[in-house]
Scaffold this motif. Structure first.
Motif, PDB file in Angstrom:
ATOM      1  N   GLY A 167      44.336   7.332  51.856  1.00  0.00           N
ATOM      2  CA  GLY A 167      45.512   7.333  51.000  1.00  0.00           C
ATOM      3  C   GLY A 167      46.322   6.077  51.201  1.00  0.00           C
ATOM      4  O   GLY A 167      46.477   5.593  52.323  1.00  0.00           O
ATOM      5  N   ALA A 168      46.827   5.539  50.087  1.00  0.00           N
ATOM      6  CA  ALA A 168      47.643   4.333  50.168  1.00  0.00           C
ATOM      7  C   ALA A 168      48.520   4.222  48.928  1.00  0.00           C
ATOM      8  O   ALA A 168      48.156   4.680  47.853  1.00  0.00           O
ATOM      9  N   PRO A 200      45.825   7.762  45.650  1.00  0.00           N
ATOM     10  CA  PRO A 200      46.977   6.903  45.375  1.00  0.00           C
ATOM     11  C   PRO A 200      48.270   7.647  45.700  1.00  0.00           C
ATOM     12  O   PRO A 200      48.445   8.801  45.294  1.00  0.00           O
ATOM     13  N   ILE A 201      49.147   7.010  46.458  1.00  0.00           N
ATOM     14  CA  ILE A 201      50.406   7.626  46.882  1.00  0.00           C
ATOM     15  C   ILE A 201      51.534   7.125  45.975  1.00  0.00           C
ATOM     16  O   ILE A 201      51.673   5.928  45.749  1.00  0.00           O
ATOM     17  N   LYS A 202      52.314   8.057  45.492  1.00  0.00           N
ATOM     18  CA  LYS A 202      53.433   7.714  44.610  1.00  0.00           C
ATOM     19  C   LYS A 202      54.453   6.896  45.382  1.00  0.00           C
ATOM     20  O   LYS A 202      54.872   7.254  46.468  1.00  0.00           O
ATOM     21  N   ASP A 247      53.110   8.022  54.450  1.00  0.00           N
ATOM     22  CA  ASP A 247      52.203   8.714  53.536  1.00  0.00           C
ATOM     23  C   ASP A 247      51.853  10.130  54.021  1.00  0.00           C
ATOM     24  O   ASP A 247      51.193  10.887  53.307  1.00  0.00           O
ATOM     25  N   LEU A 248      52.274  10.478  55.215  1.00  0.00           N
ATOM     26  CA  LEU A 248      51.896  11.758  55.811  1.00  0.00           C
ATOM     27  C   LEU A 248      52.302  12.985  54.991  1.00  0.00           C
ATOM     28  O   LEU A 248      51.509  13.924  54.879  1.00  0.00           O
ATOM     29  N   PRO A 249      53.488  13.020  54.380  1.00  0.00           N
ATOM     30  CA  PRO A 249      53.816  14.216  53.593  1.00  0.00           C
ATOM     31  C   PRO A 249      52.787  14.523  52.497  1.00  0.00           C
ATOM     32  O   PRO A 249      52.564  15.689  52.181  1.00  0.00           O
TER      33      PRO A 249
END
Length: 168
Positions: free
Chosen positions: A64-65, A87-89, A14-16
């Motif tokens: 973020g997840a 929310p992460i795509k 998720d870092l980017p």
């Protein structure tokens, strides 16, 4: 320097997305920490983290997840600090994560950004902090007025474009 914002993500994949929040906090001179914790793989660590934040001086949590996206809600269930969910795509273009974060039960709110909206999460965190800190408020004002300057510059560049049927 002690962190006042905590940036948490479900995994380093998720870092980017989440690094946009880190960069904005850094630009605004807000001390922050960043960690990866999984609501499903390390539930005890997430609970311990959430319960320790207030005592460590954290004021706001950005979490973020992706996919099932339980992390922001699990954190919110274990602290009274404001939690901003990102929310992460991933699967289903991030709609699954968005719905998992935004549909919290009464009493466990999570301020939810748009999909991959880590930058807006950081801006919201800074806006909250600015309510009680004039220095932060000034840096935020400078940033926001710079947004308008970008549009003015864009319109200047557009006005210089030449087309046969362009009227402005």
């Amino acid at each position: 320097m002690k962190p006042i914002v905590s940036v948490i993500m479900g995994s380093t994949s998720d870092l980017p997305v989440m690094e946009k929040a880190c960069k904005f906090l850094d630009d605004m001179k807000i001390p922050f920490e960043v960690n990866a914790l999984s609501a499903h793989r390390t539930p005890e660590a997430v609970e311990s983290f959430a319960k320790s934040t207030k005592g460590r001086g954290i004021r706001i949590i950005i979490a973020g997840a992706g996919m099932a996206a339980a992390l922001p809600g699990v954190i919110a269930a274990n602290t009274t600090l404001p939690v901003i969910g990102v929310p992460i795509k991933g699967m289903l273009d991030g709609l699954d994560a968005l719905l998992s974060i935004v549909q919290m039960p009464p009493g466990i709110p999570v301020a939810t950004m748009g999909i991959n909206g880590a930058m807006n999460a950081a801006i919201l965190a800074v806006e909250m902090l600015a309510l009680a800190d004039e220095g932060i408020a000034q840096r935020l004002d400078d940033y926001k007025s710079g947004l308008g300057d970008k549009i003015v510059k864009a319109n200047q560049e557009l006005s210089e474009m030449k087309y046969e049927y362009k009227t402005n």
